[in-house]
Design a protein around this motif. Structure first.
Motif, PDB file in Angstrom:
ATOM      1  N   PRO A 136       0.824  -1.217   0.000  1.00 10.84           N
ATOM      2  CA  PRO A 136       0.000   0.000   0.000  1.00 10.84           C
ATOM      3  C   PRO A 136       0.855   1.263   0.000  1.00 10.84           C
ATOM      4  O   PRO A 136       2.000   1.269   0.436  1.00 10.84           O
ATOM      5  N   GLY A 137       0.292   2.342  -0.481  1.00 17.06           N
ATOM      6  CA  GLY A 137       0.940   3.647  -0.413  1.00 17.06           C
ATOM      7  C   GLY A 137       1.935   3.917  -1.511  1.00 17.06           C
ATOM      8  O   GLY A 137       2.817   4.764  -1.345  1.00 17.06           O
ATOM      9  N   GLU A 177       8.200   6.308 -12.841  1.00 15.87           N
ATOM     10  CA  GLU A 177       8.667   6.871 -11.581  1.00 15.87           C
ATOM     11  C   GLU A 177       7.609   6.599 -10.514  1.00 15.87           C
ATOM     12  O   GLU A 177       6.434   6.916 -10.688  1.00 15.87           O
ATOM     13  N   CYS A 178       8.048   5.982  -9.407  1.00 14.52           N
ATOM     14  CA  CYS A 178       7.129   5.609  -8.332  1.00 14.52           C
ATOM     15  C   CYS A 178       7.547   6.275  -7.026  1.00 14.52           C
ATOM     16  O   CYS A 178       8.748   6.534  -6.801  1.00 14.52           O
ATOM     17  N   VAL A 179       6.545   6.554  -6.169  1.00 15.31           N
ATOM     18  CA  VAL A 179       6.784   7.160  -4.859  1.00 15.31           C
ATOM     19  C   VAL A 179       6.103   6.297  -3.809  1.00 15.31           C
ATOM     20  O   VAL A 179       4.960   5.870  -3.984  1.00 15.31           O
ATOM     21  N   ALA A 180       6.843   6.028  -2.716  1.00 13.79           N
ATOM     22  CA  ALA A 180       6.270   5.281  -1.588  1.00 13.79           C
ATOM     23  C   ALA A 180       6.382   6.152  -0.341  1.00 13.79           C
ATOM     24  O   ALA A 180       7.272   7.009  -0.237  1.00 13.79           O
ATOM     25  N   HIS A 181       5.500   5.940   0.599  1.00 13.65           N
ATOM     26  CA  HIS A 181       5.554   6.668   1.870  1.00 13.65           C
ATOM     27  C   HIS A 181       6.201   5.774   2.923  1.00 13.65           C
ATOM     28  O   HIS A 181       5.664   4.725   3.286  1.00 13.65           O
ATOM     29  N   VAL A 182       7.388   6.176   3.375  1.00 13.96           N
ATOM     30  CA  VAL A 182       8.177   5.410   4.344  1.00 13.96           C
ATOM     31  C   VAL A 182       8.403   6.299   5.561  1.00 13.96           C
ATOM     32  O   VAL A 182       8.863   7.446   5.419  1.00 13.96           O
ATOM     33  N   PHE A 183       8.066   5.818   6.749  1.00 14.06           N
ATOM     34  CA  PHE A 183       8.122   6.622   7.976  1.00 14.06           C
ATOM     35  C   PHE A 183       7.286   7.892   7.821  1.00 14.06           C
ATOM     36  O   PHE A 183       7.616   8.940   8.391  1.00 14.06           O
ATOM     37  N   GLY A 184       6.255   7.800   7.003  1.00 14.60           N
ATOM     38  CA  GLY A 184       5.391   8.955   6.792  1.00 14.60           C
ATOM     39  C   GLY A 184       5.941   9.984   5.842  1.00 14.60           C
ATOM     40  O   GLY A 184       5.340  11.045   5.642  1.00 14.60           O
ATOM     41  N   LEU A 185       7.110   9.708   5.213  1.00 12.85           N
ATOM     42  CA  LEU A 185       7.739  10.653   4.288  1.00 12.85           C
ATOM     43  C   LEU A 185       7.716  10.076   2.874  1.00 12.85           C
ATOM     44  O   LEU A 185       7.864   8.866   2.687  1.00 12.85           O
ATOM     45  N   PRO A 186       7.564  10.927   1.861  1.00 12.48           N
ATOM     46  CA  PRO A 186       7.567  10.427   0.481  1.00 12.48           C
ATOM     47  C   PRO A 186       8.987  10.061   0.036  1.00 12.48           C
ATOM     48  O   PRO A 186       9.929  10.849   0.196  1.00 12.48           O
ATOM     49  N   MET A 187       9.129   8.860  -0.497  1.00 15.74           N
ATOM     50  CA  MET A 187      10.426   8.393  -0.996  1.00 15.74           C
ATOM     51  C   MET A 187      10.264   8.056  -2.482  1.00 15.74           C
ATOM     52  O   MET A 187       9.453   7.204  -2.850  1.00 15.74           O
TER      53      MET A 187
END
Length: 704
Positions: free
Chosen positions: A221-222, A235-245
């Protein structure tokens, strides 16, 4: 012009003296063609003496007390010889820093933009240089696969390839995909931190766990993905520790590890100052990874990808909108970048293009430069043959082979081109012609990082355009150098006069030596055209007496004409043979009187007394077999000759049966001599002395 090459042991000692001795060496490394010294005091280098050494192609002083010596293909062996010298057991000495040294360093930093540039490119070079072998290996694997694809053996680009060809893909893709880890390791080593920490940080963003997030259908998810319209990449973005990566596939990336390690070095060395030395092994790598893996994933990774993509897009725009300008620019700047080691950033861009775009458009035009370089070398080779320049002929032959089959330009550049100012302008015309053809014919791409050699032609597309461009570049440079010469008219006249005088002196010395030969034996000198031809054997690469070294490369082995103990010509007790007036060779103290032909060929001379025979091989090697010393005085007594002049013989055919007791009773030495009378016309004649042999065992190696 350098002196004839010497043994590597002597060369290693001379190089060590030339750089100021072992105490002046802080560290020593090598690349494909160069020894790279970090010295304590660059002013102690005797550059003129180093340039004059046989086996040294050139020297390159650099700022910061760095010094390079160009050796060529033998660099690894010479490096090993230097490091194995007793005085180098410590591998170099650390530089003790006084207060004055520290102040000098600070002053250098304040004015040191040139040192900074050198340091930057040295960082790039040392991060990539150790990988050249595996990069070349992978390029040849894909070249072979491309040839098979062109011949219709396999569809190399098919989506449904068999497991066999999927495995072949893995063989060459392994290097390119894991290149970031390799670069990170080398870069960390260059900056003197634990290289495995650098590799581990880079590997963290290349694990299946990380790359699995690149698929928006992975079920994680996310994750949101978009497509880059210019490059066609996702190009993909994931939310890790609540931050966009931002997620990226870092396979094949080179800018990311270079940026990451530069920051890692600061963190690593800072942690070393924070923690006691007793716990460095645990806590310094731990906190380095804990800090740098997130920093790389969140910040450095995306920045490196953006930077690489930006450069790639800029060059791609130029290639698409001004293809002729781009195709001309690349081959014209490379001749100035390579000697200074400034071509590494472009190599990095090539790898970046392959990683991001799936192909590279720089290497095609670059091939025009390489083959123009090799063509200039071919022109020098032809001139050296025409003007009988033996040393230059040997240098150019080796450099041309390294270029055409290995794609390596340094032996040509340092061994020849940079020594003669007339070559570069003519070579640049070849670069221009090749670049224009690449641009006019629509450009050349490749899907592999390839050394531009004859062996890698199949990886370029369209191959016909590439072949036309590199052929034109090669023959343009070759023709210009050959017809206008690499020496000025004054230099050519001076060189030819010096050569003629040397040859005249050689003929005179040989004639004097030949006068000592009895009249019945002088006809044997005709076997090798004249005795004078062999007096030049002082310049022939012959192993010293008592050794069993063999000539390098493929050569003709001359067999022992008789069983016995092999000795050098200096030990046979005859001044004519010892002077090499009749050529280089060996003496054999015979165990019996059964004398056979040492090689296949024509018996051009059989002396009536039966004590001497001349044989000429099919490729023009002229061999003299002489039984005993002064045995002409026996008038044939004790010699049972089994052959006649003019017939063909094979190695091992019986020439004569000799009564050795009769020879001894007549007061003559029985030593049997075998020499190559046209030694001066050959590349090398190497005797193998100090051994007991049977008739037919190899005792001399001859190389054309």
């Amino acid at each position: 012009m350098s002196t004839p090459a010497q043994g590597t042991g002597a060369l290693a000692e001379d190089i060590l003296r030339g750089v100021g001795g072992p105490e002046n060496i802080e560290s020593l490394t090598h690349c494909a063609t160069r020894l790279r010294f970090q010295l304590h005091d660059g002013a102690k280098v005797d550059q003129a003496a180093l340039d004059a050494l046989g086996g040294v192609m050139g020297t390159v002083p650099q700022s910061g007390d760095r010094f390079q010596i160009v050796i060529g293909g033998a660099v690894a062996r010479v490096y090993s010889e230097i490091m194995n010298l007793p005085s180098m057991t410590a591998g170099g000495t650390a530089r003790p820093k006084s207060d004055a040294d520290v102040k000098a360093e600070m002053r250098a930093k304040s004015r040191g933009k040139f040192a900074f540039v050198d340091n930057f490119f040295e960082y790039l070079s040392d991060s990539f240089r150790p990988l050249m072998g595996v990069l070349l290996g992978s390029s040849l694997i894909i070249a072979i696969a491309s040839v098979l694809d062109a011949l219709g053996v396999v569809d190399f680009r098919a989506a449904d390839k068999s497991a066999t060809w999927v495995f072949v893909d893995a063989m060459w893709r392994s290097v390119l995909y894991f290149l970031p880890i390799f670069v990170a390791y080398n870069a960390a080593k260059k900056l003197k931190i634990d290289p495995w920490v650098g590799a581990a940080v880079m590997a963290a963003v290349m694990t299946p766990n990380f790359t699995g997030m690149l698929n928006k259908d992975s079920g994680i998810p996310g994750i949101t993905c978009t497509t880059n319209a210019t490059l066609g990449t996702q190009e993909c973005v994931a939310h890790v520790f609540g931050l966009p990566m931002q997620l990226n596939d870092y396979g094949g990336q080179v800018f990311v590890p270079l940026l990451m390690v530069a920051l890692l070095a600061l963190v690593y060395k800072g942690l070393q100052r924070v923690f006691p030395e007793s716990v460095h092994m645990v806590f310094v790598p731990f906190f380095s990874m804990l800090i740098m893996i997130p920093v790389t994933a969140f910040l450095i990774g995306p920045m490196g990808v953006w930077a690489g993509n930006g450069l790639g897009e800029g060059l791609s725009w130029m290639n698409n909108n001004a293809p002729i300008v781009f195709a001309i620019m690349i081959p014209l700047i490379y001749p100035f970048l390579v000697p200074l080691g400034l071509h590494w950033p472009l190599n990095a861009l090539m790898l970046q293009n392959i990683s991001v775009l799936g192909y590279d458009f720089i290497q095609g035009p670059m091939g025009a430069w390489n083959f123009a370089c090799f063509g200039a070398t071919a022109g020098v080779l032809l001139l050296s043959v025409r003007h009988r320049e033996k040393e230059m002929r040997q240098t150019a032959t080796g450099a041309l082979a390294a270029g055409l089959f290995g794609g390596i330009s340094e032996p040509s550049l340092y061994g020849i081109h940079l020594r003669f100012k007339r070559i570069y302008p003519r070579m640049l015309v070849g670069c221009l012609v090749g670049g224009v053809l690449v641009g006019v014919l629509g450009g050349v791409d490749t899907k592999a990082f390839a050394f531009t050699s004859l062996l890698t032609i199949p990886v370029f597309s369209p191959a016909a355009t590439y072949v036309i461009a590199i052929t034109a570049a090669f023959f343009t440079s070759m023709a210009l150098v050959y017809f206008s010469d690499f020496r000025t008219p004054e230099e050519r006249a001076a060189f030819n006069a010096q050569r003629d005088a040397s040859e005249a002196t050689t003929r005179g010395e040989a004639a004097e030596a030949a006068e000592a030969v009895p009249a019945d034996e002088r006809e044997l000198v005709a076997v090798g055209a004249t005795a004078a031809a062999s007096a030049g054997s002082a310049t022939v690469k012959a192993a010293p007496a008592g050794t069993t070294a063999t000539a390098t490369g493929v050569g003709l082995e001359l067999a022992a004409p008789v069983a016995g103990r092999v000795v050098g010509l200096d030990e046979v007790g005859d001044p004519v043979f010892a002077s090499r007036a009749l050529g280089e060779g060996v003496g054999i103290e015979p165990a019996d009187g059964h004398v056979v032909a040492p090689v296949d060929g024509e018996l051009v001379t059989v002396v009536g007394t039966g004590h001497a025979f001349g044989i000429r091989t099919a490729d023009g090697i002229e061999v003299l077999v002489h039984v005993g010393i002064d045995t002409v005085q026996m008038n044939g007594a004790g010699f049972d000759v089994r052959v006649e002049s003019g017939r063909q013989v094979a190695a091992g055919d019986l020439l004569v049966e000799v009564d050795l007791d009769a020879v001894r009773a007549a007061g003559h030495p029985t030593v049997t001599l075998m020499t190559v009378t046209n030694t001066a016309d050959l590349t090398s004649v190497v005797p193998h002395t100090g051994q007991d042999v049977a008739a037919g065992d190899p005792v001399v190696t001859v190389k054309r």
